[in-house]
Structures are given as C-alpha cells and as structure tokens.
Design a protein around this motif. Structure first.
Motif, short mmCIF file in Angstrom:
data_model
loop_
_atom_site.label_atom_id
_atom_site.label_comp_id
_atom_site.label_asym_id
_atom_site.label_seq_id
_atom_site.Cartn_x
_atom_site.Cartn_y
_atom_site.Cartn_z
N ILE A 40 -10.00 29.82 46.89
CA ILE A 40 -9.80 31.27 46.81
C ILE A 40 -8.80 31.75 47.85
N ILE A 63 -10.69 39.61 50.78
CA ILE A 63 -10.66 39.34 49.34
C ILE A 63 -11.82 40.06 48.67
N ARG A 100 -15.17 40.99 43.69
CA ARG A 100 -14.92 40.76 42.27
C ARG A 100 -14.12 39.48 42.08
N GLN A 101 -13.12 39.26 42.95
CA GLN A 101 -12.31 38.05 42.84
C GLN A 101 -13.15 36.81 43.10
N ASP A 146 -15.46 36.33 40.07
CA ASP A 146 -14.72 35.84 38.91
C ASP A 146 -14.45 34.34 39.03
N TYR A 147 -14.05 33.92 40.22
CA TYR A 147 -13.74 32.50 40.40
C TYR A 147 -14.99 31.63 40.21
N ASP A 149 -3.89 32.23 40.36
CA ASP A 149 -3.49 33.59 40.74
C ASP A 149 -4.33 34.61 39.98
N GLU A 150 -4.00 35.89 40.14
CA GLU A 150 -4.80 36.94 39.52
C GLU A 150 -4.73 36.95 38.02
N HIS A 151 -3.73 36.22 37.46
CA HIS A 151 -3.61 36.11 36.00
C HIS A 151 -4.14 34.77 35.49
N ASP A 152 -4.89 34.07 36.35
CA ASP A 152 -5.49 32.77 36.01
C ASP A 152 -4.47 31.68 35.76
#
Length: 235
Positions: free
Chosen positions: A220, A2, A5-6, A9-10, A188-191
C-alpha cells in the motif's frame, strides 16, 4: 495519511483477512520510514549480484553467479540523485519490514518496459542473489508467481511450496530451500499494476496474519512512490 478506504479496498480485493487497525498502524510506521532523513548508504544501490541463467533463460542456476552484477543505472538514465533517493527509500522499507517479519528473502519489483518487452525489474531486496527481471508474458507466468501477479494484479499466498507444486501449481524455483511464499501486487488508484513485492521463507506456513499485515502495508505504501516514478525504459 492513506485513507482507510484505500486500505479496505486493497485488503478486500486481495482477499486478505487482516485487522484494519493493525494494518493502519503498519502503514503509518512505513510512511514514517520514508519521511526520515537517511544516513549515507554504504552498499551499491544500483548494482547487485545475480545468478547465471540456463541457456534458454528460463531458470536460475543455483549458487552460480553471473560474471557481472546487474546494473539498474541504465533504467534511470544514470545514477541520478532522484534515482539514488528512490533506491535508498526502497531499501529502507525492505529493511524495516523484514525487521518486523523475519523472512529469508524479501524483494520489491517495479514494472518496466512496454508491450512484449514489459517485465518486472527488481529494485531492492534482502536475501540470496536472484534474477533481476521477470518477463510479463503469459508463457512465463505459467511457472512464475511473480509474473502471474504482475499480469493479473491478484496476490498469491503459498503456505507449502511442495504441496502447491504437487497439486500442479506453477513455481519458479530460485532457492530449493524455500517452503512458503507471498507475492502481492502494488497497484495505483485505478487498479493498474505498478509492481509487486515477493517474500519467501524456509518454513512452511510462515506467513501468518501478523506478517501479512506488514507485507500488505508495504504494498500500500509503495503505491505512491511507484505512481510518481516516470516509466522505466532502458537507455
């Protein structure tokens, strides 16, 4: 792996103050759990005991179990092999995380249904029996952190349940011995909120940074298998 950045962001979006290196290590450890061949699970993955509910369906009746266990199979169209594999993995993740943090209760919920029928459905857990579904409605979210997090996508950390309630915080009580709780969204990646995880302890202030790292890592890591799942509709 993963991307950092992910992870960043979380952590930023949830307002968590966690060491990024420790979080990355925790994520990699849990990803490895998914990659390991599992031994045959002895317990019933599709059914679990649940407490009786009050007549209005709002509250669990402590220490009174329903006559029949809750059955997940109708949500998956039966006890298919993909569903069994998913539930095996989810239970393995719960076991692995709780081996690290030692919570009294830890559970994973997936969003199921649409519109007025939307709810959080408990797929795997460790601890005392608890309700299987949490309605995703504003009314229920007034007293349920699970529903609130499922609707808003914002995690909740309650260091002292008694103080939280004294200050007017809504709280759905499944076990009166619970003193602290963490509820985090799985996005998900689009929140978009795919589900939540919930952890409880009988100790005030139990969920320190060392434990929150593992819970954030779990949220995550769960994003990928949850995003890959088809929508859950009861059949």
């Amino acid at each position: 792996m993963i991307p950092n950045r992910q992870l960043n962001d979380y952590v930023r979006e949830q307002g968590l103050k966690l060491d990024r290196t420790e979080l990355q290590i925790a994520v990699m450890t849990l990803q490895a759990v998914l990659d390991v061949d599992k031994a045959t699970v002895q317990r019933d993955l599709f059914r679990y005991p649940v407490p009786k509910l009050s007549e209005d369906g709002a509250c669990s009746l402590i220490e009174e179990l329903a006559d029949e266990p809750y059955d997940l199979a109708p949500w998956f169209g039966g006890e298919s092999e993909p569903a069994r594999t998913l539930l095996t993995n989810l239970n393995a993740l719960v076991d692995s995380v709780n081996h690290k943090i030692g919570a009294d209760w830890l559970g994973i919920y997936r969003r199921a249904g649409e519109g007025k029928q939307a709810r959080l459905l408990k797929l795997a857990y460790l601890g005392l029996p608890s309700r299987a579904e949490f309605p995703l409605t504003e009314a229920f979210a007034e007293t349920s952190n699970n529903s609130r997090v499922g609707l808003t996508g914002w995690g909740v950390l309650i260091e002292d349940v008694a103080a939280w309630r004294a200050e007017g915080g809504g709280y759905y009580e499944c076990d009166p011995k619970v003193k602290s709780e963490v509820c985090l969204p799985i996005v998900d990646e689009h929140d978009r909120v795919l589900g939540i995880l919930d952890a409880e302890s009988s100790q005030v202030g139990f969920f320190d940074e060392s434990r929150l790292v593992w819970l954030a890592a779990l949220a995550i890591v769960l994003a990928a298998p949850f995003a890959a799942m088809p929508p859950l509709e009861k059949m």
